[in-house]
Scaffold this motif. Structure first.
Motif, PDB file in Angstrom:
ATOM      1  N   ILE A   2      -9.734   6.292 -12.247  1.00 38.67           N
ATOM      2  CA  ILE A   2      -9.387   6.897 -10.916  1.00 38.67           C
ATOM      3  C   ILE A   2      -8.579   5.874 -10.181  1.00 38.67           C
ATOM      4  CG2 ILE A   2     -10.207   7.691  -8.774  1.00 38.67           C
ATOM      5  CD1 ILE A   2     -12.761   8.590 -10.119  1.00 38.67           C
ATOM      6  N   ASP A   3      -7.496   6.378 -10.017  1.00 36.81           N
ATOM      7  CA  ASP A   3      -6.468   5.601  -9.489  1.00 36.81           C
ATOM      8  C   ASP A   3      -6.486   5.375  -7.725  1.00 36.81           C
ATOM      9  OD1 ASP A   3      -3.336   5.333  -7.859  1.00 36.81           O
ATOM     10  OD2 ASP A   3      -3.416   4.392  -9.605  1.00 36.81           O
ATOM     11  N   VAL A   4      -6.599   4.153  -7.188  1.00 38.10           N
ATOM     12  CA  VAL A   4      -6.973   4.134  -5.850  1.00 38.10           C
ATOM     13  C   VAL A   4      -6.043   4.695  -4.864  1.00 38.10           C
ATOM     14  CG1 VAL A   4      -6.949   2.071  -4.133  1.00 38.10           C
ATOM     15  CG2 VAL A   4      -8.056   1.891  -6.452  1.00 38.10           C
ATOM     16  N   GLN A   5      -4.557   4.628  -5.246  1.00 38.65           N
ATOM     17  CA  GLN A   5      -3.446   5.288  -4.655  1.00 38.65           C
ATOM     18  C   GLN A   5      -3.900   6.828  -4.476  1.00 38.65           C
ATOM     19  OE1 GLN A   5      -1.223   4.714  -2.641  1.00 38.65           O
ATOM     20  NE2 GLN A   5       0.028   6.553  -2.301  1.00 38.65           N
ATOM     21  N   ARG A   6      -4.411   7.464  -5.448  1.00 38.63           N
ATOM     22  CA  ARG A   6      -4.746   8.813  -5.564  1.00 38.63           C
ATOM     23  C   ARG A   6      -5.990   9.331  -4.678  1.00 38.63           C
ATOM     24  NH1 ARG A   6      -3.260   8.688 -11.281  1.00 38.63           N
ATOM     25  NH2 ARG A   6      -0.940   9.248 -11.201  1.00 38.63           N
ATOM     26  N   LEU A   7      -6.752   8.091  -4.405  1.00 36.03           N
ATOM     27  CA  LEU A   7      -7.887   8.459  -3.643  1.00 36.03           C
ATOM     28  C   LEU A   7      -7.579   8.146  -2.268  1.00 36.03           C
ATOM     29  CD1 LEU A   7     -10.747   6.007  -5.100  1.00 36.03           C
ATOM     30  CD2 LEU A   7     -10.460   8.572  -5.078  1.00 36.03           C
ATOM     31  N   ARG A   8      -6.413   7.201  -2.018  1.00 38.53           N
ATOM     32  CA  ARG A   8      -5.615   7.121  -0.449  1.00 38.53           C
ATOM     33  C   ARG A   8      -5.150   8.620  -0.226  1.00 38.53           C
ATOM     34  NH1 ARG A   8      -0.321   5.254   0.520  1.00 38.53           N
ATOM     35  NH2 ARG A   8      -0.293   4.619   2.848  1.00 38.53           N
ATOM     36  N   VAL A   9      -4.606   9.226  -1.142  1.00 44.09           N
ATOM     37  CA  VAL A   9      -3.913  10.583  -0.812  1.00 44.09           C
ATOM     38  C   VAL A   9      -4.893  11.717  -0.432  1.00 44.09           C
ATOM     39  CG1 VAL A   9      -2.854  12.434  -2.058  1.00 44.09           C
ATOM     40  CG2 VAL A   9      -1.900  10.123  -2.293  1.00 44.09           C
ATOM     41  N   LEU A  10      -6.116  11.529  -1.409  1.00 45.72           N
ATOM     42  CA  LEU A  10      -7.053  12.513  -1.072  1.00 45.72           C
ATOM     43  C   LEU A  10      -7.917  12.386   0.294  1.00 45.72           C
ATOM     44  CD1 LEU A  10      -9.048  14.802  -2.064  1.00 45.72           C
ATOM     45  CD2 LEU A  10     -10.425  13.191  -3.108  1.00 45.72           C
ATOM     46  N   ARG A  11      -7.970  10.991   0.853  1.00 48.24           N
ATOM     47  CA  ARG A  11      -8.437  10.682   2.230  1.00 48.24           C
ATOM     48  C   ARG A  11      -7.473  11.036   3.051  1.00 48.24           C
ATOM     49  NH1 ARG A  11      -9.412   4.666   3.378  1.00 48.24           N
ATOM     50  NH2 ARG A  11     -10.301   5.538   5.544  1.00 48.24           N
ATOM     51  N   ALA A  12      -6.332  11.220   2.914  1.00 43.10           N
ATOM     52  CA  ALA A  12      -5.162  11.851   3.840  1.00 43.10           C
ATOM     53  C   ALA A  12      -5.435  13.262   3.904  1.00 43.10           C
ATOM     54  CB  ALA A  12      -3.969  11.394   3.406  1.00 43.10           C
ATOM     55  N   SER A  73     -11.879   1.169   0.392  1.00 38.60           N
ATOM     56  CA  SER A  73     -11.053   0.787   1.351  1.00 38.60           C
ATOM     57  C   SER A  73     -11.599  -0.105   2.130  1.00 38.60           C
ATOM     58  CB  SER A  73     -10.447   1.832   2.327  1.00 38.60           C
ATOM     59  OG  SER A  73      -9.345   1.647   3.146  1.00 38.60           O
ATOM     60  N   ALA A  74     -12.545  -0.159   2.715  1.00 39.76           N
ATOM     61  CA  ALA A  74     -13.519  -1.282   3.457  1.00 39.76           C
ATOM     62  C   ALA A  74     -13.504  -2.408   2.830  1.00 39.76           C
ATOM     63  CB  ALA A  74     -14.634  -0.810   4.090  1.00 39.76           C
ATOM     64  N   GLU A  75     -13.793  -2.369   1.543  1.00 41.80           N
ATOM     65  CA  GLU A  75     -14.119  -3.491   0.617  1.00 41.80           C
ATOM     66  C   GLU A  75     -12.657  -4.405   0.439  1.00 41.80           C
ATOM     67  OE1 GLU A  75     -16.385  -5.174  -0.678  1.00 41.80           O
ATOM     68  OE2 GLU A  75     -18.184  -3.841  -0.737  1.00 41.80           O
ATOM     69  N   LEU A  76     -11.602  -3.643   0.183  1.00 37.58           N
ATOM     70  CA  LEU A  76     -10.337  -4.083  -0.106  1.00 37.58           C
ATOM     71  C   LEU A  76      -9.836  -4.665   1.281  1.00 37.58           C
ATOM     72  CD1 LEU A  76      -8.400  -1.639  -2.048  1.00 37.58           C
ATOM     73  CD2 LEU A  76      -9.293  -3.705  -2.825  1.00 37.58           C
ATOM     74  N   ASP A  77     -10.137  -4.213   2.504  1.00 36.10           N
ATOM     75  CA  ASP A  77      -9.729  -4.718   3.751  1.00 36.10           C
ATOM     76  C   ASP A  77     -10.514  -6.068   3.833  1.00 36.10           C
ATOM     77  OD1 ASP A  77      -7.893  -2.851   4.430  1.00 36.10           O
ATOM     78  OD2 ASP A  77      -9.315  -1.621   5.648  1.00 36.10           O
ATOM     79  N   MET A 135     -15.475   0.311  14.227  1.00 37.28           N
ATOM     80  CA  MET A 135     -14.819  -0.717  14.244  1.00 37.28           C
ATOM     81  C   MET A 135     -15.204  -1.519  12.880  1.00 37.28           C
ATOM     82  SD  MET A 135     -14.839  -2.347  18.036  1.00 37.28           S
ATOM     83  CE  MET A 135     -14.449  -1.449  19.351  1.00 37.28           C
ATOM     84  N   VAL A 136     -16.821  -1.441  12.743  1.00 42.97           N
ATOM     85  CA  VAL A 136     -17.350  -2.201  11.488  1.00 42.97           C
ATOM     86  C   VAL A 136     -16.882  -1.543  10.295  1.00 42.97           C
ATOM     87  CG1 VAL A 136     -19.344  -2.588  10.490  1.00 42.97           C
ATOM     88  CG2 VAL A 136     -19.285  -2.961  12.861  1.00 42.97           C
ATOM     89  N   ARG A 137     -16.809  -0.026  10.194  1.00 40.51           N
ATOM     90  CA  ARG A 137     -16.316   0.575   9.066  1.00 40.51           C
ATOM     91  C   ARG A 137     -14.725   0.217   8.631  1.00 40.51           C
ATOM     92  NH1 ARG A 137     -17.477   5.550  10.278  1.00 40.51           N
ATOM     93  NH2 ARG A 137     -19.470   5.402   9.175  1.00 40.51           N
ATOM     94  N   GLY A 138     -13.866   0.080   9.686  1.00 36.49           N
ATOM     95  CA  GLY A 138     -12.442  -0.139   9.468  1.00 36.49           C
ATOM     96  C   GLY A 138     -12.353  -1.735   9.296  1.00 36.49           C
ATOM     97  N   GLY A 139     -13.065  -2.516   9.771  1.00 34.31           N
ATOM     98  CA  GLY A 139     -13.127  -4.083   9.472  1.00 34.31           C
ATOM     99  C   GLY A 139     -12.615  -4.634  10.769  1.00 34.31           C
ATOM    100  N   ALA A 140     -12.502  -3.955  11.820  1.00 36.58           N
ATOM    101  CA  ALA A 140     -12.142  -4.746  13.092  1.00 36.58           C
ATOM    102  C   ALA A 140     -13.154  -5.269  13.710  1.00 36.58           C
ATOM    103  CB  ALA A 140     -11.583  -3.526  14.161  1.00 36.58           C
ATOM    104  N   ALA A 141     -14.276  -5.092  13.315  1.00 39.15           N
ATOM    105  CA  ALA A 141     -15.452  -5.953  13.919  1.00 39.15           C
ATOM    106  C   ALA A 141     -16.491  -6.452  12.653  1.00 39.15           C
ATOM    107  CB  ALA A 141     -16.392  -5.254  14.872  1.00 39.15           C
ATOM    108  N   ASP A 142     -16.944  -7.419  12.616  1.00 39.63           N
ATOM    109  CA  ASP A 142     -17.783  -7.856  11.491  1.00 39.63           C
ATOM    110  C   ASP A 142     -19.181  -7.264  11.517  1.00 39.63           C
ATOM    111  OD1 ASP A 142     -16.146  -9.805   9.926  1.00 39.63           O
ATOM    112  OD2 ASP A 142     -15.909 -10.722  12.016  1.00 39.63           O
TER     113      ASP A 142
END
Length: 304
Positions: A2-12, A73-77, A135-142
């Protein structure tokens, strides 16, 4: 694979409910979005999205993929932030907190943490649960010090996508009455005895609880003042504006109104931590979580 870019498209697509809107958000053509989804479905062997006149609906495999995409996405961030930190002179830690919990628990916990880790550059961000958890999910807070009222926690332990809930303490609600109130001398009060009183509200979530309670008990909730600050609400109670329902940890700076126990079933907030679930945990976030756990276990906050 599974391609990460295609997952990004599906999220959108899931976020916008439309191939066209997802394409605009991603700066792609609708045809490109459609092709990404088609390839993803061929790779998976299952449909992930169904188009209709009302928009796009995800299938169950599609929903599972979106949840996985959010975790990836959270892991990559997190990896990007860790790589960026390698070039920083000082490690950083961001904690989100709601106001009354921050006043009650954070000072003690941060004193312990700073003494043990003076090398860390700390940032504190204020936010209610609906702000702090993203904030935690998106990585803005630890990590986030947060709460929920009676009912399910904002994050299910072990649930998706990639967040854990760590309970710290119960925070029961107390009735706060003006000193001259007819019930001020009581040790406990049933909320139905206040059906004719006017209320001072300290936050929207308390208001929602009181309105549900009033509906079940068969009386109309009469609101004299609505605030977003429990401490301000208590000054209004002390001035005789009305009565209020205040969490225990927010009573520390009350201006001496009468504080009365609510008869069972007694409402409560449940204070806890939201932490990202990582293969390699942030050691500083874990250390602050431990300090907050100690602070919660040694402070009851009971003023009455």
């Amino acid at each position: 694979m599974i391609d990460v870019q295609r997952l990004r498209v599906l999220r959108a697509v899931a976020e916008h409910g439309s191939f066209n809107k997802a394409a605009a958000a991603l700066l792609l053509t609708p045809s490109a979005v459609s092709q990404h989804i088609a390839v993803l479905e061929r790779t998976l062997g299952h449909p992930v999205a169904v188009r209709s006149t009302r928009g796009v609906t995800l299938t169950e495999p599609g929903r599972l993929l979106v949840e996985a995409a959010e975790a990836i996405s959270a892991e990559l961030d997190q990896v990007r932030r860790e790589i960026a930190r390698l070039s920083e002179e000082r490690p950083r830690l961001t904690v989100a907190t709601f106001t009354s919990g921050g006043r009650h628990l954070l000072p003690t916990a941060l004193s312990r943490f700073v003494a043990a880790h003076p090398e860390v550059e700390l940032t504190v961000r204020e936010g209610e649960p609906e702000e702090a958890v993203p904030m935690v999910r998106g990585g803005a807070a630890d990590l986030a010090l947060t709460y929920h009222f009676d009912g399910p926690a904002p994050v299910r332990p072990g649930g998706r996508p990639g967040l854990d809930w760590v309970p710290l303490m119960e925070d029961p609600l107390w009735l706060v009455l003006p000193r001259g109130h007819r019930l001020a001398g009581r040790t406990s009060v049933d909320l139905t005895e206040l059906a004719a009183d006017r209320w001072v509200l300290g936050c929207l979530k308390t208001e929602a609880f009181l309105r549900r309670y009033a509906d079940l008990a068969g009386f109309d909730l009469r609101v004299a003042a609505s605030t977003t600050d429990y401490f301000f609400a208590q000054t209004l109670v002390a001035a005789g504006v009305g009565v209020s329902l205040v969490p225990q940890v927010a009573l520390a700076e009350a201006p001496e109104p009468a504080v009365i126990r609510v008869e069972p079933p007694r409402p409560a907030r449940h204070i806890g931590l939201v932490l990202p679930r990582r293969r390699r945990a942030n050691p500083y976030a874990a250390a602050l979580a431990e300090a907050l756990t100690v602070a919660a276990s040694t402070r009851t906050g009971v003023r009455p």
